[in-house]
Enzyme design. Sequence first.
Site, short mmCIF file in Angstrom:
data_model
loop_
_atom_site.label_atom_id
_atom_site.label_comp_id
_atom_site.label_asym_id
_atom_site.label_seq_id
_atom_site.Cartn_x
_atom_site.Cartn_y
_atom_site.Cartn_z
N HIS A 1 -3.60 -5.50 1.25
CA HIS A 1 -3.29 -5.79 2.64
C HIS A 1 -3.74 -7.22 2.97
CE1 HIS A 1 -2.27 -1.74 4.09
NE2 HIS A 1 -3.26 -1.28 3.34
N CYS B 1 0.84 -1.20 0.00
CA CYS B 1 0.00 0.00 0.00
C CYS B 1 0.88 1.25 0.00
CB CYS B 1 -0.98 -0.04 1.17
SG CYS B 1 -2.40 1.06 0.94
#
Length: 492
Positions: free
Chosen positions: A442, A330
């Site tokens: 994630h 991310c």
Amino acid sequence: MKARTLMVQGTASSVGKSLLATALCRIYARRGFKVAPFKSQNMALNSAVTPDGAEIGRAQYAQAEAARAVPCAEMNPILLKPETTSGSQVVVMGKVLGSMHFRDYHRRKPELREVVGQALDTLRERHDLVIIEGAGSPAEVNLKDRDLVNMWVAERADAPVVLVTDIERGGALAALVGTLELLEPSERARVQALVVNKFRGDPSLFQGGVSFLEKKCGIRVAGVIPHLGDTGIASEDSLDLRPGEATGGALVCILKLPRLSNFDEFEPLMREPGLEVRWCERPEELEGARLVIIPGTKCTANDLHWLRRTGLAGALVQRVHAGQPVLGICGGYQMLGERILDPLGVESPEPDVAGLGLLPVVTRFEKEKATSPVSVRLGEGLPGMRTAGGMEVRGYEIHCGRVTVAPEARPFGTWLRRGNEACQQTEGCVAAGGTVAGTLVHGLFENESVRRAVLTELGVTAGASRADPYEVLADHFEKALDLAYLDRMVGL
């Protein structure tokens, strides 16, 4: 009939409110009750995405799992994600309301109380029992006129309160007595049970403390909970971040960014025997690492500047040039790119920041946050997990940055599903012959198959599968709690 309620409050932050609430969710769920967790306001950078794309606190997501319930926004109607020392991104009913100074947020609390009340009512209409968690301490007198998470909620839900403290911190008796002394008589009357958490040794040795509390406070001690150690359950926020133990195993280094977010996704990796997972803040700490991970962050540009100030940026570049694997997730992925553009000031006042230049990608921040559960097919030759190629894994995305990847770049994987939509789109980026890679996904290491691929890459033998952590937690608390008394409190 509306669900019955039971509220867990604490003498301070991180005294065990979340764990007790989680344990109660599983204890009552396995007795056949339809249970839901509820925390009106959570402040944490660890968050999770519900099946319908709402962002809520990681603790409430875990509590929903413990309750065998589908996570939803009503379980955590307000989530505060700190961006500075005086401001946070405010997430209301799973969607970003905006970034606010705490002073401005406090002014909006009257209208937010309506949101909280409606969310609580919705849960109570759908369940038999709602386990409510408070925040911090109900005795913070400077915040009482704006309270929407402790005694105001208890009154709104007409909930009996269990007050918990952490004896490991010291001063547990004073914390309980002092908290009760600072409550108004009507608030104090709601506290019907005390719980002492994290007791080391023989609990019978604390009988004198139990007698003192019950005589002094006139309230029953409903449990002295032995110290459990690592629960195997995802942590809520940075106060729970534990340094990895020096085991001498294969070393994996994760950068401890100032605005680190969603660090809980690495905890399954930290529990693997044969691995030493180290949180690092200095270049010299990376020495000997077999894999370095740049995790997610709430403030990408600011944390990128921190990498440069500490010398970690240069160490990462040298590492990649030396053929040593680096993985960005991310925000960490975005830092590895060429530029980070934020013309709208979503995360930073700087409209254009140079990245580390290790991946051919450019990130542009947009106001709308992408939040959804996802599934991905991993590509071949990924750094630190080459044998994971072709695996289909689940995770989630939470980001405002939209990443554009150079057309000729090699992808990290392929989206198979984002939210409720099936798709076939490339995701992430790999460069330098598989030495450096980035992904927006994630939760990779929450997939056992991915962890096994990392262990294989590092030459580590996989350990035995762990028991269901919610069952272990429930068993542990059930033995120490006076559940018959709690049942009478709730009216079951």
